[in-house]
Design an enzyme around this catalytic site. Sequence first.
Site, PDB file in Angstrom:
ATOM      1  N   ASP A 196     -11.282   2.646   3.694  1.00  0.00           N
ATOM      2  CA  ASP A 196     -11.655   1.225   3.576  1.00  0.00           C
ATOM      3  C   ASP A 196     -13.163   1.068   3.357  1.00  0.00           C
ATOM      4  O   ASP A 196     -13.624   0.003   2.957  1.00  0.00           O
ATOM      5  CB  ASP A 196     -11.306   0.482   4.876  1.00  0.00           C
ATOM      6  CG  ASP A 196      -9.974  -0.253   4.800  1.00  0.00           C
ATOM      7  OD1 ASP A 196      -9.629  -0.729   3.714  1.00  0.00           O
ATOM      8  OD2 ASP A 196      -9.309  -0.347   5.847  1.00  0.00           O
ATOM      9  N   LYS A 233       0.838  -1.204   0.000  1.00  0.00           N
ATOM     10  CA  LYS A 233       0.000   0.000   0.000  1.00  0.00           C
ATOM     11  C   LYS A 233       0.875   1.256   0.000  1.00  0.00           C
ATOM     12  O   LYS A 233       0.606   2.212  -0.728  1.00  0.00           O
ATOM     13  CB  LYS A 233      -0.954  -0.016   1.212  1.00  0.00           C
ATOM     14  CG  LYS A 233      -2.063  -1.050   1.044  1.00  0.00           C
ATOM     15  CD  LYS A 233      -2.886  -1.293   2.310  1.00  0.00           C
ATOM     16  CE  LYS A 233      -3.853  -2.454   2.073  1.00  0.00           C
ATOM     17  NZ  LYS A 233      -4.625  -2.869   3.239  1.00  0.00           N
ATOM     18  N   GLN A 280      -4.869  -1.488   9.482  1.00  0.00           N
ATOM     19  CA  GLN A 280      -4.796  -2.853   8.942  1.00  0.00           C
ATOM     20  C   GLN A 280      -5.373  -3.848   9.945  1.00  0.00           C
ATOM     21  O   GLN A 280      -5.039  -3.795  11.128  1.00  0.00           O
ATOM     22  CB  GLN A 280      -3.330  -3.184   8.627  1.00  0.00           C
ATOM     23  CG  GLN A 280      -3.116  -4.460   7.862  1.00  0.00           C
ATOM     24  CD  GLN A 280      -3.566  -4.400   6.411  1.00  0.00           C
ATOM     25  OE1 GLN A 280      -3.720  -3.333   5.831  1.00  0.00           O
ATOM     26  NE2 GLN A 280      -3.793  -5.547   5.820  1.00  0.00           N
TER      27      GLN A 280
HETATM   28  N1  GUN Z   1      -6.533  -6.683   6.012  1.00  0.00           N
HETATM   29  C1  GUN Z   1      -6.649  -7.393   4.868  1.00  0.00           C
HETATM   30  N2  GUN Z   1      -7.248  -6.651   3.905  1.00  0.00           N
HETATM   31  C2  GUN Z   1      -7.512  -5.440   4.456  1.00  0.00           C
HETATM   32  C3  GUN Z   1      -8.107  -4.257   3.959  1.00  0.00           C
HETATM   33  O1  GUN Z   1      -8.535  -4.150   2.807  1.00  0.00           O
HETATM   34  N3  GUN Z   1      -8.189  -3.225   4.847  1.00  0.00           N
HETATM   35  C4  GUN Z   1      -7.739  -3.318   6.131  1.00  0.00           C
HETATM   36  N4  GUN Z   1      -7.882  -2.257   6.924  1.00  0.00           N
HETATM   37  N5  GUN Z   1      -7.190  -4.410   6.610  1.00  0.00           N
HETATM   38  C5  GUN Z   1      -7.060  -5.460   5.774  1.00  0.00           C
END
Ligand code: GUN
Length: 304
Positions: free
Chosen positions: A120, A53, A97
């Site tokens: 998100d 990311k 996350q």
């Molecule tokens: N953990 C795995 N995929 C994601 C996601 O798309 N967003 C977040 N915040 N955590 C994750």
Amino acid sequence: MAELIDGKAVANSLDEKTKAQVDEMVAAGMQRPGLAVILVGDDGASQVYVRRKIKACQKVGVTSIERRLPADTSQEDLLAIVHEMNADPAIHGILCQVPLPDHIDTRLVLRSISPDKDVDGFHPVNVGRLSTGTGGIVPCTPLGVMILLQSVIDDFKGKDAVVIGKSNIVGKPVANLLLDAECTVTVTHIYTANLSEICRKADIIVAAAGAPQLVKGSWVKDGAVIIDVGITRVMGDDGKEKLLGDVAFDECQHAKAITPVPGGVGPMTIACLLANTVQAAKALQAGNGAANDYADAPDRSMFK
Ligand code: GUN
């Protein structure tokens, strides 16, 4: 042969659009969009995702703010960091996350992120906006699914769509987006009877069950469009690990179009996160939150 929907190519073209928007904002004297990524603990997979990311931010010119916190961080401290970020005008998107360590109430933390910065799309305000068709920030993977569908379908009106899996992160939001696009939507789950028959009628199948090779070729009608969100790591007969989707890809060549696994939905998720960050940055700087109501809602024409 079914057309292969190339998620990497579509994600790259979305990244180019996102970068152009960032450049435009900066040229117009607006703040450069900033994305804060919080990682608590040292879960291996989460570290990989967060690294990807951050790298993607650099590609499109979004400023990334990385906060790595030890696994024993208290819930109180984490909430205080989120509140600080909510108030920071240089931060337009906040992503915490998950999974979080067991001593932390994940729902509470996700709810503490300002809905206007919730890139998100997990906050109940954004979930509510999505389910009432009144704007807000759309979760990244469902948004990616819709953009991939839009790359091969001109008119969604009246199409029969089946969404396999009813998760809050994928199945339910995808179903809402398909409804918004005027499809007739069936959502199936582990207790659904006659899944094969339901699939056989579908013009669109979105498989998000996390069940490797669940959807067989004989379940798919000629000319259907298939988006495979599933990705499961399994041990092959040769002793090597491989990634399997929810759809028996090789058996589905009579479909109109299908995504591969990997290389389908996966690359779209991060591209959509960046697009959401830019949307949030624009809305916040225009004085409307990204989670505001319909009058200020973002343009979703990209998948309509
Ligand atoms: N953990 C795995 N995929 C994601 C996601 O798309 N967003 C977040 N915040 N955590 C994750």
